[in-house]
Motif scaffolding. Structure first.
Motif, PDB file in Angstrom:
ATOM      1  N   LEU A 256     -35.361   6.237  42.520  1.00 16.86           N
ATOM      2  CA  LEU A 256     -36.367   5.382  42.481  1.00 16.86           C
ATOM      3  C   LEU A 256     -37.284   4.950  43.790  1.00 16.86           C
ATOM      4  O   LEU A 256     -37.808   4.185  43.812  1.00 16.86           O
ATOM      5  CB  LEU A 256     -36.124   4.105  41.595  1.00 16.86           C
ATOM      6  CG  LEU A 256     -35.398   4.376  40.320  1.00 16.86           C
ATOM      7  CD1 LEU A 256     -34.897   3.096  39.805  1.00 16.86           C
ATOM      8  CD2 LEU A 256     -36.390   5.120  39.453  1.00 16.86           C
ATOM      9  N   THR A 257     -36.584   5.587  44.819  1.00 20.08           N
ATOM     10  CA  THR A 257     -37.288   5.168  46.284  1.00 20.08           C
ATOM     11  C   THR A 257     -38.408   6.001  46.472  1.00 20.08           C
ATOM     12  O   THR A 257     -38.384   7.164  46.564  1.00 20.08           O
ATOM     13  CB  THR A 257     -36.033   5.453  47.395  1.00 20.08           C
ATOM     14  OG1 THR A 257     -34.812   4.742  46.773  1.00 20.08           O
ATOM     15  CG2 THR A 257     -36.448   5.038  48.628  1.00 20.08           C
ATOM     16  N   PRO A 258     -39.582   5.625  46.745  1.00 22.31           N
ATOM     17  CA  PRO A 258     -40.644   6.025  47.186  1.00 22.31           C
ATOM     18  C   PRO A 258     -40.500   6.542  48.794  1.00 22.31           C
ATOM     19  O   PRO A 258     -39.661   5.904  49.389  1.00 22.31           O
ATOM     20  CB  PRO A 258     -41.739   4.996  47.159  1.00 22.31           C
ATOM     21  CG  PRO A 258     -40.918   3.854  47.413  1.00 22.31           C
ATOM     22  CD  PRO A 258     -39.617   3.742  46.679  1.00 22.31           C
ATOM     23  N   PRO A 259     -41.245   7.637  48.940  1.00 20.23           N
ATOM     24  CA  PRO A 259     -41.349   8.119  50.361  1.00 20.23           C
ATOM     25  C   PRO A 259     -41.990   7.086  51.401  1.00 20.23           C
ATOM     26  O   PRO A 259     -42.712   6.213  50.856  1.00 20.23           O
ATOM     27  CB  PRO A 259     -41.693   9.560  50.406  1.00 20.23           C
ATOM     28  CG  PRO A 259     -42.684   9.284  49.254  1.00 20.23           C
ATOM     29  CD  PRO A 259     -42.054   8.421  48.400  1.00 20.23           C
ATOM     30  N   ALA A 260     -41.885   7.345  52.644  1.00 20.54           N
ATOM     31  CA  ALA A 260     -42.617   6.413  53.528  1.00 20.54           C
ATOM     32  C   ALA A 260     -43.981   7.157  53.499  1.00 20.54           C
ATOM     33  O   ALA A 260     -44.492   8.204  52.815  1.00 20.54           O
ATOM     34  CB  ALA A 260     -42.136   6.768  54.999  1.00 20.54           C
TER      35      ALA A 260
END
Length: 109
Positions: free
Chosen positions: A19-23
């Motif tokens: 669920l972690t978006p990229p930079a």
């Protein structure tokens, strides 16, 4: 009849969900073609290991157009712009799970 149940902890693994978006991408100065209504957008991709692609949106202040959802390099040539128009471009980094960065916007002629 046996009430014994075999339990193997190695077979009961839960799939992890990303669920972690990229930079965000890091935009570089765009290059405008003086002979044709086109603009070369350039950026540096994030270093996230699951980074997959870039989505590019263009807004003229009234309408937002998705130019591409699948830019995989570090540049994109917008050949659909008009002379004497001001645009705001927004670039979103997308990872392999479909998570999107918050996006980075910049104005361009």
């Amino acid at each position: 009849v046996s009430n014994n149940v075999d339990f193997n902890p190695w077979l009961t693994t839960a799939a992890s969900v990303d669920l972690t978006p990229p930079a965000n991408v890091i935009p570089r100065r765009p290059i405008q073609d003086v002979w044709a209504p086109s603009l070369l957008l350039r950026w540096v991709n994030p270093t996230d290991p699951d980074f997959a692609r870039v989505q590019i949106n263009r807004s003229d202040g009234f309408t937002t157009t998705i130019l591409t959802t699948a830019a995989t390099g570090t540049s994109y040539l917008d050949t659909t712009m008009s002379y004497n128009s001001l645009y705001t471009y927004t670039l979103y980094a997308i990872d392999s799970s479909g998570n999107s960065s918050s996006g980075v916007s910049f104005p361009a002629p």
